[in-house]
Design a protein around this motif. Structure first.
Motif, mmCIF file in Angstrom:
data_model
loop_
_atom_site.group_PDB
_atom_site.id
_atom_site.type_symbol
_atom_site.label_atom_id
_atom_site.label_comp_id
_atom_site.label_asym_id
_atom_site.label_seq_id
_atom_site.Cartn_x
_atom_site.Cartn_y
_atom_site.Cartn_z
ATOM 1 N N SER A 1 0.819 -1.203 0.000
ATOM 2 C CA SER A 1 0.000 0.000 0.000
ATOM 3 C C SER A 1 0.858 1.261 0.000
ATOM 4 C CB SER A 1 -0.933 -0.007 1.210
ATOM 5 O OG SER A 1 -0.161 -0.016 2.387
ATOM 6 N N SER A 2 2.170 1.103 -0.083
ATOM 7 C CA SER A 2 3.027 2.292 -0.098
ATOM 8 C C SER A 2 3.281 2.724 -1.541
ATOM 9 C CB SER A 2 4.353 2.007 0.597
ATOM 10 O OG SER A 2 5.085 1.066 -0.149
ATOM 11 N N THR A 3 3.409 4.007 -1.723
ATOM 12 C CA THR A 3 3.717 4.544 -3.038
ATOM 13 C C THR A 3 5.111 5.153 -2.978
ATOM 14 O OG1 THR A 3 2.732 6.670 -2.485
ATOM 15 C CG2 THR A 3 1.317 5.054 -3.547
ATOM 16 N N THR A 4 5.820 5.087 -4.086
ATOM 17 C CA THR A 4 7.157 5.652 -4.123
ATOM 18 C C THR A 4 7.204 6.771 -5.142
ATOM 19 O OG1 THR A 4 7.862 4.036 -5.765
ATOM 20 C CG2 THR A 4 8.264 3.472 -3.472
ATOM 21 N N SER A 5 8.017 7.739 -4.857
ATOM 22 C CA SER A 5 8.232 8.829 -5.793
ATOM 23 C C SER A 5 9.712 9.174 -5.776
ATOM 24 C CB SER A 5 7.385 10.043 -5.414
ATOM 25 O OG SER A 5 7.764 10.509 -4.139
ATOM 26 N N LEU A 6 10.163 9.821 -6.822
ATOM 27 C CA LEU A 6 11.569 10.205 -6.911
ATOM 28 C C LEU A 6 11.738 11.659 -6.500
ATOM 29 C CD1 LEU A 6 12.842 8.571 -10.218
ATOM 30 C CD2 LEU A 6 13.387 7.938 -7.893
ATOM 31 N N GLU A 7 12.684 11.894 -5.627
ATOM 32 C CA GLU A 7 13.047 13.246 -5.240
ATOM 33 C C GLU A 7 14.358 13.561 -5.950
ATOM 34 O OE1 GLU A 7 14.956 14.857 -1.313
ATOM 35 O OE2 GLU A 7 12.801 14.561 -1.036
ATOM 36 N N VAL A 8 14.382 14.642 -6.721
ATOM 37 C CA VAL A 8 15.563 14.990 -7.502
ATOM 38 C C VAL A 8 16.191 16.249 -6.935
ATOM 39 C CG1 VAL A 8 16.419 15.637 -9.787
ATOM 40 C CG2 VAL A 8 14.584 13.974 -9.581
ATOM 41 N N ARG A 9 17.492 16.179 -6.698
ATOM 42 C CA ARG A 9 18.258 17.357 -6.322
ATOM 43 C C ARG A 9 19.545 17.329 -7.130
ATOM 44 N NH1 ARG A 9 22.490 17.218 -3.086
ATOM 45 N NH2 ARG A 9 23.061 15.249 -2.129
ATOM 46 N N TYR A 10 20.235 18.444 -7.156
ATOM 47 C CA TYR A 10 21.447 18.545 -7.960
ATOM 48 C C TYR A 10 22.622 18.837 -7.057
ATOM 49 C CZ TYR A 10 18.308 18.445 -11.867
ATOM 50 O OH TYR A 10 17.354 18.054 -12.753
ATOM 51 N N GLY A 11 23.671 18.024 -7.161
ATOM 52 C CA GLY A 11 24.836 18.111 -6.301
ATOM 53 C C GLY A 11 25.917 19.021 -6.863
ATOM 54 N N GLU A 12 27.151 18.586 -6.709
ATOM 55 C CA GLU A 12 28.298 19.417 -7.056
ATOM 56 C C GLU A 12 28.415 19.687 -8.561
ATOM 57 O OE1 GLU A 12 29.594 15.165 -6.969
ATOM 58 O OE2 GLU A 12 28.605 16.433 -5.513
ATOM 59 N N CYS A 13 28.990 20.836 -8.877
ATOM 60 C CA CYS A 13 29.177 21.250 -10.266
ATOM 61 C C CYS A 13 30.340 20.474 -10.872
ATOM 62 C CB CYS A 13 29.452 22.756 -10.329
ATOM 63 S SG CYS A 13 29.597 23.385 -12.021
ATOM 64 N N GLN A 14 30.157 19.968 -12.077
ATOM 65 C CA GLN A 14 31.180 19.180 -12.742
ATOM 66 C C GLN A 14 31.672 19.836 -14.025
ATOM 67 O OE1 GLN A 14 29.232 15.388 -13.137
ATOM 68 N NE2 GLN A 14 29.673 14.838 -11.024
ATOM 69 N N LYS A 15 31.431 21.137 -14.172
ATOM 70 C CA LYS A 15 31.862 21.838 -15.369
ATOM 71 C C LYS A 15 33.381 21.980 -15.366
ATOM 72 C CE LYS A 15 31.309 26.011 -18.090
ATOM 73 N NZ LYS A 15 30.672 27.320 -18.191
ATOM 74 N N ASN A 16 34.005 21.594 -16.462
ATOM 75 C CA ASN A 16 35.455 21.691 -16.600
ATOM 76 C C ASN A 16 35.796 23.071 -17.158
ATOM 77 O OD1 ASN A 16 38.163 21.356 -17.018
ATOM 78 N ND2 ASN A 16 37.961 19.686 -18.491
ATOM 79 N N HIS A 17 36.319 23.944 -16.307
ATOM 80 C CA HIS A 17 36.620 25.311 -16.715
ATOM 81 C C HIS A 17 37.929 25.435 -17.497
ATOM 82 C CE1 HIS A 17 33.304 27.182 -14.520
ATOM 83 N NE2 HIS A 17 33.502 26.243 -13.615
ATOM 84 N N ALA A 18 38.742 24.393 -17.496
ATOM 85 C CA ALA A 18 40.025 24.439 -18.209
ATOM 86 C C ALA A 18 40.030 23.549 -19.448
ATOM 87 C CB ALA A 18 41.147 24.029 -17.263
ATOM 88 N N ALA A 19 38.879 23.209 -19.965
ATOM 89 C CA ALA A 19 38.796 22.309 -21.116
ATOM 90 C C ALA A 19 39.397 22.936 -22.369
ATOM 91 C CB ALA A 19 37.350 21.913 -21.379
ATOM 92 N N ASN A 20 39.286 24.260 -22.521
ATOM 93 C CA ASN A 20 39.788 24.902 -23.738
ATOM 94 C C ASN A 20 41.314 24.918 -23.805
ATOM 95 O OD1 ASN A 20 40.075 26.716 -21.692
ATOM 96 N ND2 ASN A 20 39.295 28.485 -22.810
#
Length: 83
Positions: A12-31
């Motif tokens: 009788s339980s229902t599940t749902s997804l809770e979405v959050r966003y963690g650490e930034c993974q943008k590579n600032h030195a890629a260029n």
């Protein structure tokens, strides 16, 4: 080879997804061929949900897609009302 029987039970339980966003993974030195991240630990939107500012991080200025997506399954008990 053994055969196994799998029994699926519906509770009788229902599940749902809770979405959050963690650490930034943008590579600032890629260029320049390197790898460097800015150290932003959690996505915090600039504006309220439903606006374009909701997709920009207030801490680092990056788009939400650069932050690691964390999905957590949340279970809640469902109790039918007795009428």
């Amino acid at each position: 080879m053994k055969k196994r029987q799998v029994v699926l039970r519906r509770s009788s339980s229902t599940t749902s997804l809770e979405v959050r966003y963690g650490e930034c993974q943008k590579n600032h030195a890629a260029n320049i061929g390197g790898y460097e991240v800015d150290g932003c630990r959690e996505f915090m939107p600039v504006a309220m949900e439903g606006t374009t500012g909701a997709l920009t991080c207030a801490a680092c200025g990056c788009h939400r897609n650069f932050h690691r997506k964390v999905e957590t399954e949340v279970a809640s008990e469902y109790t039918p009302s007795s009428s």
